[in-house]
Design a protein around this motif. Sequence first.
Motif, short mmCIF file in Angstrom:
data_model
loop_
_atom_site.label_atom_id
_atom_site.label_comp_id
_atom_site.label_asym_id
_atom_site.label_seq_id
_atom_site.Cartn_x
_atom_site.Cartn_y
_atom_site.Cartn_z
N MET A 189 0.97 -1.18 0.08
CA MET A 189 0.09 0.01 -0.14
C MET A 189 0.99 1.33 -0.10
O MET A 189 0.43 2.21 -0.92
CB MET A 189 -0.74 0.08 1.26
CG MET A 189 -2.27 -1.03 1.06
SD MET A 189 -3.33 -0.49 0.27
CE MET A 189 -4.58 -1.93 0.50
N GLN B 174 2.54 2.12 -3.24
CA GLN B 174 1.55 2.12 -4.34
C GLN B 174 2.26 0.86 -5.47
O GLN B 174 2.07 1.30 -6.48
CB GLN B 174 1.87 3.52 -5.11
CG GLN B 174 1.29 4.73 -3.87
CD GLN B 174 -0.06 4.72 -3.80
OE1 GLN B 174 -0.57 5.20 -4.73
NE2 GLN B 174 -0.57 4.36 -2.79
N GLU B 175 2.14 0.02 -4.92
CA GLU B 175 2.62 -1.27 -5.94
C GLU B 175 1.59 -1.83 -6.85
O GLU B 175 0.54 -2.01 -6.35
CB GLU B 175 3.37 -2.42 -4.89
CG GLU B 175 3.82 -3.53 -5.57
CD GLU B 175 4.27 -4.58 -4.86
OE1 GLU B 175 3.73 -5.72 -4.88
OE2 GLU B 175 4.97 -4.49 -4.08
N THR C 255 -1.30 -2.19 -9.54
CA THR C 255 -2.69 -1.62 -9.58
C THR C 255 -3.47 -1.55 -8.43
O THR C 255 -3.03 -2.27 -7.54
CB THR C 255 -3.37 -2.43 -10.70
OG1 THR C 255 -3.76 -3.66 -9.95
CG2 THR C 255 -2.69 -2.58 -11.99
N PRO C 256 -4.14 -0.59 -8.20
CA PRO C 256 -5.24 -0.72 -6.95
C PRO C 256 -5.73 -2.06 -6.71
O PRO C 256 -5.95 -2.48 -5.59
CB PRO C 256 -6.16 0.40 -7.31
CG PRO C 256 -5.74 1.27 -8.18
CD PRO C 256 -4.85 0.58 -9.12
N ARG D 27 -3.23 -4.16 -4.79
CA ARG D 27 -2.95 -3.90 -3.58
C ARG D 27 -4.29 -4.40 -2.75
O ARG D 27 -3.91 -4.90 -1.60
CB ARG D 27 -3.12 -2.35 -3.52
CG ARG D 27 -1.60 -1.76 -3.87
CD ARG D 27 -1.76 -0.16 -4.06
NE ARG D 27 -1.42 0.16 -5.42
CZ ARG D 27 -1.87 1.22 -5.77
NH1 ARG D 27 -2.40 2.10 -5.36
NH2 ARG D 27 -1.24 1.59 -7.15
N ARG E 241 -7.02 6.01 0.47
CA ARG E 241 -6.08 7.03 0.02
C ARG E 241 -5.02 6.29 -0.95
O ARG E 241 -3.93 6.88 -1.55
CB ARG E 241 -5.59 8.04 0.90
CG ARG E 241 -4.97 7.44 2.00
CD ARG E 241 -4.46 8.85 2.86
NE ARG E 241 -4.01 8.22 4.10
CZ ARG E 241 -4.64 8.32 5.09
NH1 ARG E 241 -5.98 8.45 5.23
NH2 ARG E 241 -3.97 7.78 6.30
N PHE E 242 -4.77 5.07 -0.24
CA PHE E 242 -3.62 4.17 -0.85
C PHE E 242 -3.83 3.41 -2.38
O PHE E 242 -3.21 2.75 -2.73
CB PHE E 242 -3.14 3.37 0.11
CG PHE E 242 -2.53 3.88 1.43
CD1 PHE E 242 -1.28 4.43 1.31
CD2 PHE E 242 -3.13 3.73 2.48
CE1 PHE E 242 -0.67 5.02 2.53
CE2 PHE E 242 -2.63 4.37 3.56
CZ PHE E 242 -1.44 4.84 3.72
N LEU E 243 -5.12 3.82 -2.47
CA LEU E 243 -5.76 2.81 -3.79
C LEU E 243 -6.02 3.75 -4.93
O LEU E 243 -6.09 3.46 -6.01
CB LEU E 243 -7.06 2.05 -3.43
CG LEU E 243 -6.88 1.21 -2.20
CD1 LEU E 243 -7.97 0.45 -1.67
CD2 LEU E 243 -5.84 -0.03 -2.66
N LYS E 244 -6.52 5.03 -4.67
CA LYS E 244 -7.16 6.09 -5.40
C LYS E 244 -6.09 6.17 -6.61
O LYS E 244 -4.75 6.76 -6.53
CB LYS E 244 -7.27 7.33 -4.93
CG LYS E 244 -8.59 7.03 -3.98
CD LYS E 244 -8.96 8.63 -3.25
CE LYS E 244 -10.13 8.25 -2.60
NZ LYS E 244 -10.41 9.60 -1.74
N HIS E 245 -6.54 6.35 -8.03
CA HIS E 245 -6.05 6.98 -9.24
C HIS E 245 -6.40 8.37 -9.28
O HIS E 245 -7.32 8.92 -8.20
CB HIS E 245 -6.49 6.39 -10.37
CG HIS E 245 -5.77 4.90 -10.82
ND1 HIS E 245 -4.66 4.83 -10.55
CD2 HIS E 245 -6.53 3.70 -10.79
CE1 HIS E 245 -4.31 3.33 -10.82
NE2 HIS E 245 -5.57 3.07 -11.06
N GLU E 246 -5.95 9.17 -10.13
CA GLU E 246 -6.21 10.74 -9.88
C GLU E 246 -7.96 10.65 -10.16
O GLU E 246 -8.48 11.79 -9.82
CB GLU E 246 -5.74 11.38 -11.14
CG GLU E 246 -4.25 11.49 -11.14
CD GLU E 246 -3.25 10.18 -11.34
OE1 GLU E 246 -3.94 9.26 -11.44
OE2 GLU E 246 -1.93 10.13 -11.12
#
Length: 250
Positions: free
Chosen positions: A72, A75-76, A78-79, A82, A149-154
């Motif tokens: 997490m 940011q390894e 893709t979401p 994770r 917040r550790f998963l979101k893309h823009e």
Amino acid sequence: MKLMTSWWSDGLEQEVNVVRWGEVGVPLLMFPTAGGDAEEIERFLVIDTVADFLADGRIKVYSCDSVAGRVMLGQEGTPEHRMRVLNAFQNFVYYELVPMIRDDCNDPSIEVMAAGSSIGAFNALAMLCRFPDAFSHALCMSGTYDLLRFLKHETGIEAGITGDFYYSSPLHYLPDLTGETLDLLRERFVLLASGRGRAEDIDESWRMASLLGRKGVPNRMDDWGETWHHDWPTWRNMLVRYLDELLPPR
């Protein structure tokens, strides 16, 4: 008093280190912070802090590598990757680590206390809520409970949350929880504590306490005030105070 071991976990597809301190007592599983390893709590003097509890045979302390936390934090992948690792880590703890702890304690049904700070607090809470048949208490210090917040893309990921994440995140699945798991969870206890000093976000702990309360899960939230920061001195002081409260009398 210290024993270190490791084994290959098929679920996590990697070697995981596990350390035990102490010989007898209530098993206490302490989760590292996000990037920590199994020996983090020793380097940051937590083991020294609880030395009297270990010497008196009141606790045996276990810790393992923060596999999901590292993924997490870094940011390894893709979401979705994770989220899969987060779910796999919780399954590793329940299906691999807890049986090892019970075997080490020579008691196939012994209940484990969970504890941790920051994301370690998230893991402690998540294991108690998901597997109350194995965990009796969760001591959650300066917790970070919303991992989105550790998963979101823009563009955001809320619409793409998978079952892996949903069933790993108490903040998300507890509102819908019913049945035997909830009944058993209501026999457990969660102690949340947070300061309001540097880098602390006490609102996360209050939010979690409120959700637990609405579901009838016994819990307490302690505000340590503005002089206590998001750092190891805070967590060492919290741990000593609360262990004496939560453990059986001498």
